[in-house]
Design a protein around this motif. Structure first.
Motif, short mmCIF file in Angstrom:
data_model
loop_
_atom_site.label_atom_id
_atom_site.label_comp_id
_atom_site.label_asym_id
_atom_site.label_seq_id
_atom_site.Cartn_x
_atom_site.Cartn_y
_atom_site.Cartn_z
N PHE A 82 0.82 -1.20 0.00
CA PHE A 82 0.00 0.00 0.00
C PHE A 82 0.87 1.26 0.00
CE2 PHE A 82 -2.10 3.28 2.66
CZ PHE A 82 -3.20 3.56 1.86
N ILE A 83 1.88 1.28 0.85
CA ILE A 83 2.77 2.45 0.93
C ILE A 83 3.59 2.59 -0.35
CG2 ILE A 83 4.74 3.44 2.15
CD1 ILE A 83 3.62 2.17 4.71
N GLU A 84 4.09 1.48 -0.87
CA GLU A 84 4.88 1.54 -2.10
C GLU A 84 4.06 2.13 -3.26
OE1 GLU A 84 7.41 -1.29 -5.22
OE2 GLU A 84 6.30 -2.21 -3.56
N LYS A 85 2.83 1.68 -3.38
CA LYS A 85 1.98 2.20 -4.45
C LYS A 85 1.70 3.69 -4.25
CE LYS A 85 -2.24 1.39 -7.11
NZ LYS A 85 -1.45 1.50 -8.35
N ILE A 202 -9.65 -5.28 -1.08
CA ILE A 202 -11.07 -5.48 -1.37
C ILE A 202 -11.29 -6.27 -2.66
CG2 ILE A 202 -11.79 -3.43 -0.09
CD1 ILE A 202 -12.08 -1.98 -2.76
N ASP A 203 -10.23 -6.42 -3.46
CA ASP A 203 -10.36 -7.22 -4.70
C ASP A 203 -10.58 -8.70 -4.40
OD1 ASP A 203 -7.68 -6.89 -3.70
OD2 ASP A 203 -6.95 -8.00 -5.44
N ILE A 204 -10.24 -9.14 -3.18
CA ILE A 204 -10.44 -10.55 -2.83
C ILE A 204 -11.49 -10.71 -1.74
CG2 ILE A 204 -8.10 -11.21 -3.54
CD1 ILE A 204 -7.37 -11.30 -0.54
N MET A 230 -11.99 2.28 1.27
CA MET A 230 -11.85 0.89 0.84
C MET A 230 -11.01 0.86 -0.42
SD MET A 230 -15.66 -0.54 1.67
CE MET A 230 -15.07 -2.23 1.57
N VAL A 231 -9.91 0.09 -0.38
CA VAL A 231 -8.97 0.09 -1.50
C VAL A 231 -8.44 -1.31 -1.78
CG1 VAL A 231 -8.20 2.41 -0.78
CG2 VAL A 231 -6.83 0.41 -0.19
N SER A 232 -7.85 -1.43 -2.95
CA SER A 232 -7.03 -2.58 -3.28
C SER A 232 -5.70 -2.05 -3.80
CB SER A 232 -7.68 -3.46 -4.35
OG SER A 232 -6.74 -4.40 -4.85
N SER A 233 -4.63 -2.32 -3.07
CA SER A 233 -3.32 -1.87 -3.51
C SER A 233 -2.88 -2.58 -4.78
CB SER A 233 -2.29 -2.11 -2.40
OG SER A 233 -2.68 -1.47 -1.20
N ARG A 234 -3.37 -3.79 -4.98
CA ARG A 234 -2.98 -4.58 -6.16
C ARG A 234 -3.71 -4.11 -7.42
NH1 ARG A 234 1.71 -7.35 -5.11
NH2 ARG A 234 1.55 -8.48 -3.13
N SER A 235 -5.02 -4.02 -7.34
CA SER A 235 -5.81 -3.67 -8.54
C SER A 235 -5.95 -2.16 -8.71
CB SER A 235 -7.19 -4.30 -8.45
OG SER A 235 -7.97 -3.67 -7.44
N GLY A 236 -5.74 -1.40 -7.64
CA GLY A 236 -5.90 0.05 -7.70
C GLY A 236 -7.32 0.51 -7.41
N GLU A 237 -8.22 -0.42 -7.16
CA GLU A 237 -9.61 -0.06 -6.89
C GLU A 237 -9.69 0.83 -5.65
OE1 GLU A 237 -13.91 -2.28 -6.03
OE2 GLU A 237 -12.12 -3.47 -6.50
N GLY A 238 -10.34 1.97 -5.78
CA GLY A 238 -10.55 2.87 -4.65
C GLY A 238 -9.34 3.70 -4.26
N TRP A 242 -8.08 7.69 -1.82
CA TRP A 242 -6.99 7.86 -0.85
C TRP A 242 -6.06 9.01 -1.29
CZ3 TRP A 242 -4.75 7.89 3.53
CH2 TRP A 242 -3.37 7.73 3.70
N TYR A 243 -5.74 9.04 -2.59
CA TYR A 243 -4.86 10.10 -3.09
C TYR A 243 -5.52 11.47 -2.95
CZ TYR A 243 -2.18 6.26 -5.16
OH TYR A 243 -1.45 5.12 -5.36
N ARG A 244 -6.80 11.54 -3.23
CA ARG A 244 -7.51 12.81 -3.09
C ARG A 244 -7.49 13.29 -1.63
NH1 ARG A 244 -10.84 10.95 -7.45
NH2 ARG A 244 -12.15 9.74 -6.02
#
Length: 254
Positions: A82-85, A202-204, A230-238, A242-244
């Motif tokens: 999550f932090i790396e992304k 959340i992708d899984i 709610m996010v997925s660090s892998r898929s980028g969903e949501g 967080w960035y906003r």
């Protein structure tokens, strides 16, 4: 302190980028562990010192206009990914740095260097949390004049880090869908201190039969003050939500 987590029974050697610092928590081992009042006084004294240093950290961050996030979670929540992304995606917009706390190895720090952000490793040994003094020592290795966003990746633990203010602007608690919906009920202290609770992976969620409604209900019960994302660090969903959130905070900081 020893009845709280056991990490301060002896002086602890802290390694920050291969430089040694010693944490001296003066603990009287002649006392009886049944003497609750004395143990509480020792614990409060340790926290008072930490809070004093955290206050000065916060003053420094304010002077330098740096927005600081203390990110906490249990092991395996996907915190490092999550932090790396986050650092990778925001690197072209904001000058960022990250302080990484781990009991052993610099594996997470090596991963985070791929984001091109400045990375400082703190190897805590037996200490199960980061403290304000550790952060203060590591700040000497960061170019604070050219840093807008500082992320602190705390030691993976939902108990001990809850008590230690590091001088951060906001405390972010990650909860992955694989951990179960009742984590906020089991570890209320850390969730009560959260500014943001992030439900990750959340992708899984469907695959692990994660009950989203129940999880949200438990978070709101324990931490009504916290913003929930709610996010997925892998898929980028949501992740854009967080960035906003970060961008809004950085704009206010400027």
């Amino acid at each position: 302190m020893c009845i709280k987590c056991g990490c301060s029974v002896t002086p602890q050697k802290i390694l920050i980028n291969n430089h040694d610092f010693y944490q001296h928590h003066h603990h009287d081992h002649n006392h009886s562990h049944n003497n609750d009042s004395k143990t509480i006084n020792i614990y409060e004294s340790i926290l008072a010192k930490n809070d004093h240093l955290a206050f000065h950290n916060r003053e420094l961050f304010q002077q330098k206009s740096i927005f600081v996030l203390n990110i906490l979670s249990s092991p395996g929540s996907g915190k490092t990914t999550f932090i790396e992304k986050t650092l990778t995606d925001l690197n072209s917009t904001y000058k960022s740095a990250v302080i990484v706390g781990d009991l052993a190895t610099d594996n997470d720090a090596q991963r985070l260097r791929r984001s091109k952000a400045e990375v400082i490793q703190i190897t805590t040994g037996d200490v199960c949390h980061l403290e304000a003094e550790m952060i203060n020592n590591s700040l000497q290795k960061i170019d604070l004049n050219h840093c807008q966003l500082l992320i602190i990746e705390n030691v993976g633990n939902l108990v001990c880090p809850a008590s230690y203010d590091l001088g951060e602007n906001e405390r972010i608690v990650l909860l992955s869908v694989t951990e179960g919906e009742d984590k906020p009920l089991k570890y209320p202290t850390i969730f009560k201190s959260a500014d943001v609770v992030i439900i990750n992976k959340i992708d899984i969620a469907k695959a692990v039969e994660f009950n989203q409604d129940l999880a949200l209900q438990n978070i709101k019960k324990i931490a009504p003050q916290a913003k929930i994302l709610m996010v997925s660090s892998r898929s980028g969903e949501g992740i854009n939500n967080w960035y906003r959130y970060i961008e809004q905070k950085l704009q206010k900081k400027r």
